[in-house]
Design a protein around this motif. Structure first.
Motif, PDB file in Angstrom:
ATOM      1  N   LYS A 100       0.825  -1.198   0.000  1.00  0.00           N
ATOM      2  CA  LYS A 100       0.000   0.000   0.000  1.00  0.00           C
ATOM      3  C   LYS A 100       0.860   1.248   0.000  1.00  0.00           C
ATOM      4  N   GLN A 101       0.488   2.179  -0.859  1.00  0.00           N
ATOM      5  CA  GLN A 101       1.241   3.442  -0.944  1.00  0.00           C
ATOM      6  C   GLN A 101       0.259   4.558  -1.264  1.00  0.00           C
ATOM      7  N   GLY A 102       0.267   5.589  -0.409  1.00  0.00           N
ATOM      8  CA  GLY A 102      -0.634   6.710  -0.636  1.00  0.00           C
ATOM      9  C   GLY A 102      -2.096   6.309  -0.606  1.00  0.00           C
ATOM     10  N   GLY A 103      -2.418   5.295   0.209  1.00  0.00           N
ATOM     11  CA  GLY A 103      -3.791   4.845   0.310  1.00  0.00           C
ATOM     12  C   GLY A 103      -4.252   3.952  -0.824  1.00  0.00           C
ATOM     13  N   ASN A 140     -15.125  18.730   3.018  1.00  0.00           N
ATOM     14  CA  ASN A 140     -15.715  20.029   2.688  1.00  0.00           C
ATOM     15  C   ASN A 140     -16.622  19.957   1.466  1.00  0.00           C
ATOM     16  N   GLY A 141     -16.792  18.761   0.936  1.00  0.00           N
ATOM     17  CA  GLY A 141     -17.657  18.621  -0.223  1.00  0.00           C
ATOM     18  C   GLY A 141     -16.968  18.868  -1.542  1.00  0.00           C
ATOM     19  N   ASN A 142     -15.651  19.074  -1.498  1.00  0.00           N
ATOM     20  CA  ASN A 142     -14.914  19.307  -2.739  1.00  0.00           C
ATOM     21  C   ASN A 142     -14.611  17.981  -3.433  1.00  0.00           C
ATOM     22  N   LYS A 143     -14.653  17.990  -4.757  1.00  0.00           N
ATOM     23  CA  LYS A 143     -14.385  16.776  -5.510  1.00  0.00           C
ATOM     24  C   LYS A 143     -12.891  16.464  -5.528  1.00  0.00           C
ATOM     25  N   LYS A 144     -12.556  15.240  -5.218  1.00  0.00           N
ATOM     26  CA  LYS A 144     -11.171  14.787  -5.216  1.00  0.00           C
ATOM     27  C   LYS A 144     -11.040  13.545  -6.094  1.00  0.00           C
ATOM     28  N   LEU A 145      -9.812  13.306  -6.542  1.00  0.00           N
ATOM     29  CA  LEU A 145      -9.531  12.120  -7.342  1.00  0.00           C
ATOM     30  C   LEU A 145      -8.506  11.238  -6.636  1.00  0.00           C
ATOM     31  N   ASN A 146      -8.723   9.947  -6.702  1.00  0.00           N
ATOM     32  CA  ASN A 146      -7.748   8.991  -6.194  1.00  0.00           C
ATOM     33  C   ASN A 146      -7.778   7.770  -7.107  1.00  0.00           C
TER      34      ASN A 146
END
Length: 242
Positions: free
Chosen positions: A176-179, A204-210
């Motif tokens: 695992k790296q960076g989740g 905060n409701g902001n859109k994130k990418l992973n």
């Protein structure tokens, strides 16, 4: 398909072949793994040459081995030279000729009494029940051409995705790296997984990418074979062995 290709009655176990060629069994298994990988990459059926199996050593530990067909022995013999190659070729040809003569003899005995007929039918049903779950699970994997999440695969083994991911980590398959889970170097570039982005909201409701890792059909088959060699079976097969 000729059933003689894949049945134990028409194959030689890799431990015996290792003795015949004067090689450590672990080294022979390693070589066969490479041969199978080459065949998979060429889309040829490795089952015509090698069929994965297992055995228990004196301590009770389950170890990986292979059932090697006549064509598989021919492939191994092609890698040998000189006297060793000649002797091995003569030995395996003699063994398979004896197997063919034995298989040609009728094995089925007609039951003489009603009770014998019932026993024969019951044995056939038990054998079918024993083999069917493994065949069904493998068919399920091969029928799914798409990507599969680890949570779905974990559910087949009666585990949570967290527990299953930890198991694969403990077995040296992923880290695992960076989740995000990634395969270790020895399993990368084999087409086992695909990493794709997904969108999620932060606090905060902001859109994130992973990124998330999903398993391909080839990867799912790899996991099944790898875990089975360790004695870890999907639920559908555990119900039969218990």
């Amino acid at each position: 398909m000729d059933l003689k290709i894949i049945t134990p009655e028409f194959s030689i176990e890799s431990r015996e072949v290792a003795k015949m060629v004067g090689k450590r069994h672990s080294n022979l298994v390693r070589d066969i793994d490479i041969y199978i990988e080459y065949l998979l990459n060429s889309e040829l059926s490795s089952a015509k040459y090698f069929v994965e199996s297992s055995y228990k050593d004196k301590s009770g530990k389950t170890n990986k081995c292979y059932l090697i067909t006549k064509m598989g022995c021919e492939m191994i013999a092609n890698k040998l030279t000189g006297q060793k190659g000649v002797v091995f070729t003569a030995s395996y040809v003699d063994k398979f000729n004896k197997m063919e003569r034995k298989i040609e003899k009728p094995k089925f005995e007609i039951p003489q009494t009603f009770s014998e007929a019932l026993r024969l039918a019951a044995d056939a049903i038990d054998e079918n029940r024993r083999l069917k779950p493994a065949a069904d699970y493998t068919y399920k994997i091969l029928a799914n051409k798409g990507l599969e999440t680890v949570s779905v695969i974990a559910k087949n083994y009666g585990m949570s995705s967290i527990k299953f991911n930890k198991l694969l980590h403990d077995l040296g398959i992923q880290f695992k790296q960076g989740g995000v889970w990634y395969l270790y170097a020895k399993y990368q570039d084999k087409g086992y997984t695909h990493t794709e982005p997904f969108e999620y909201p932060d606090t905060n409701g902001n859109k994130k990418l992973n990124n998330t890792m999903k398993w391909t059909q080839k990867g799912q088959k790899f996991l099944y074979d790898f875990l089975k060699a360790k004695g870890i079976l999907p639920i559908i097969e555990m119900k039969v062995t218990q």
